[in-house]
Design an enzyme around this catalytic site. Structure first.
Site, PDB file in Angstrom:
ATOM      1  N   HIS A 154       0.810  -1.219   0.000  1.00  0.00           N
ATOM      2  CA  HIS A 154       0.000   0.000   0.000  1.00  0.00           C
ATOM      3  C   HIS A 154       0.844   1.270   0.000  1.00  0.00           C
ATOM      4  CE1 HIS A 154      -4.055  -1.796   0.778  1.00  0.00           C
ATOM      5  NE2 HIS A 154      -3.303  -2.807   1.164  1.00  0.00           N
ATOM      6  N   ASP A 157       3.655   9.472  -1.004  1.00  0.00           N
ATOM      7  CA  ASP A 157       2.471   8.744  -0.564  1.00  0.00           C
ATOM      8  C   ASP A 157       2.208   7.598  -1.511  1.00  0.00           C
ATOM      9  OD1 ASP A 157       0.529   8.484   1.385  1.00  0.00           O
ATOM     10  OD2 ASP A 157      -0.306  10.475   1.065  1.00  0.00           O
TER      11      ASP A 157
END
Length: 485
Positions: free
Chosen positions: A169, A381
């Protein structure tokens, strides 16, 4: 609960529930977050198992409470027990003091304690044992995130032929960063015991392949397109790009409810005749909040027409406040807010409204719906789902998204968002002003494009595309799908 044949088994660091204990015993309630939203209905509909840590190191038998929670959820919950020492060294230590900063290109924040690695392996063995105990050949086992990169190796060590898929992720770093990890070759070899590895972006997969070629000499890469393969020691690992998303329908429909509309009306009533600029972040050094505040100050200095016409609402959700580094970050943010407000505040206008707390869903959606501009500028991110949530909630389609080019979401949202380098405060300041003066027709054109793409590539598209790749036998069995909008 009767065990299903060919189960889907989700394995993650945490179970999809929050566990509390009081005088009457254990209390279990449903957790939140994108992964729970995505996987819970899939497991409920087809039957399955979720394996993870309960989130508590308190002693006591959880099995009865988890069994009852599983009956309510429609799938089994299997808890992995962790000791306080394992929580400290595995979760707080290796996962969050080494891998989290390293994979976000923040090497100076890493603490390469050898004890962390030893405990990381121990805990991954625990998870592997649970996988072996609760799964059978034919099951699809989907392991999530950086906490469990070594779990497949531990399963393979007993010659188990389970079908193992892994999704990362967070970003995967380039070789120059990754090779600073003392256990670099072992981590790569452990990951290559999975049958499928999913990444958020093409850049992450490129970085991983470059690390394989740089650090392991006995890997062959073949194929091209969205899913390729690495062959290592007689085992093939497929590697694909699967950008995670949100439940678009839920956000768009909930944003249109009367409850959200009432809260949104009160927000604008308190900030009349101004454009609202919104930032929503967890307290974390990867989110770039201090640089964003500096950019806002830069914009106010260079563009006086913003004065009295915009208000920045910066929401910071508390996280890890017991860690000194996060306490220092909170103090830095509060100091910058005070400096900027002290310099620019005039009667009737305070430039920054600072909110330090979690928001319930209705309040969060109301902020999304009322904000004319969202500034989402992480330093790095994996994806950043706030950007997609903001677009899905922008029902009037007049919002402008300013997005860091280092967020994974930038690869999909680049045609509708204003992309910026978060380290360039001048450029971010310019983007804020550009968004402020942007004509309504251009706003609508951009936002419609963003919403259309997110609606098509939602969280259920992500689950389906990953699971189709997980059960494919070869590269040719998986149809190429363009993940970009």
């Amino acid at each position: 609960m009767t065990r299903c044949p060919n189960c889907l088994v989700v394995v993650s660091n945490r179970l999809p529930v929050v566990v509390d204990r009081d005088e009457s015993g254990w209390r279990i309630r449903r957790g939140s977050g994108g992964l729970v939203t995505a996987m819970a209905p899939i497991l409920r509909d087809r039957g399955g198992i979720w394996i993870g840590w309960s989130g508590t190191t308190a002693e006591g038998d959880l099995s009865g409470a988890l069994e009852e929670a599983g009956r309510r959820s429609g799938y089994d919950l299997r808890a992995i027990p962790l000791t306080p020492s394992e929580e400290r060294n595995f979760y707080l230590g290796f996962s969050n003091e080494i891998i989290w900063p390293l994979f976000h290109d923040l090497l100076d924040r890493c603490n390469m304690d050898p004890a962390y690695w030893e405990t990381y392996q121990t805990v991954n063995r625990k998870f592997a044992g649970a996988i072996l105990e609760h799964t059978r050949d034919g099951d699809t086992i989907w392991v999530h995130d950086y906490h469990l990169m070594s779990a497949a190796q531990e399963v393979r060590s007993v010659r188990a032929s389970r079908r193992l898929a892994f999704f990362l992720h967070i970003p995967f770093p380039c070789p120059d960063i990754f090779q600073k990890l003392p256990w670099r070759e072992q981590v790569l070899r452990d990951l290559l015991h999975y049958d499928l590895i999913g990444f958020q972006t093409q850049r992450d997969r490129i970085n991983f392949v470059q690390c394989l070629r740089t650090l392991l000499g006995d890997v062959t890469i073949r194929g091209k397109g969205r899913v390729i393969a690495a062959e290592h020691e007689g085992h093939q690992t497929r590697m694909g790009v699967f950008p995670i998303s949100i439940d678009y329908r839920y956000f768009s429909q909930r944003a249109g409810t009367g409850e959200v509309a009432d809260i949104a009306w009160r927000i604008h009533e308190n900030i009349p005749e101004r454009q609202i600029i919104l930032g929503v972040d967890r307290l974390d050094y990867t989110k770039g909040i201090p640089l964003r505040l500096e950019a806002f100050r830069n914009a106010l200095i260079r563009y006086p027409d913003l004065h009295g016409k915009v208000t920045l609402i910066q929401v910071v959700v508390p996280s890890r406040e017991d860690i000194p580094e996060y306490q220092a970050l909170k103090i830095e943010i509060e100091s910058l807010v005070g400096e900027i407000n002290g310099r620019f505040t005039v009667s009737g206008w305070v430039p920054i409204h600072y909110v330090f707390r979690g928001l319930d869903t209705a309040e969060l959606l109301a902020y999304y719906r009322t904000a004319e501009i969202a500034v989402i500028t992480p330093l790095r991110d994996g994806m950043n789902l706030v950007a997609k949530e903001y677009c899905a909630s922008s029902l009037e389609e007049t919002g402008v998204l300013i997005l860091s080019e280092f967020a994974g979401a930038a690869a999909q949202l680049r045609h509708g968002a204003i992309l910026v380098n978060p380290f360039d405060v001048n450029a971010v300041g310019d983007a804020i002003h550009d968004a402020f003066v942007m004509p309504h027709e251009e706003r609508r054109k951009r936002m419609r494009k963003l919403r259309r793409g997110i609606r098509k590539h939602d969280i259920f598209w992500w689950v389906d595309s990953f699971l189709r790749a997980a059960v494919a036998r070869d590269l040719d069995d998986y149809p190429p799908v363009e993940p970009g909008f």
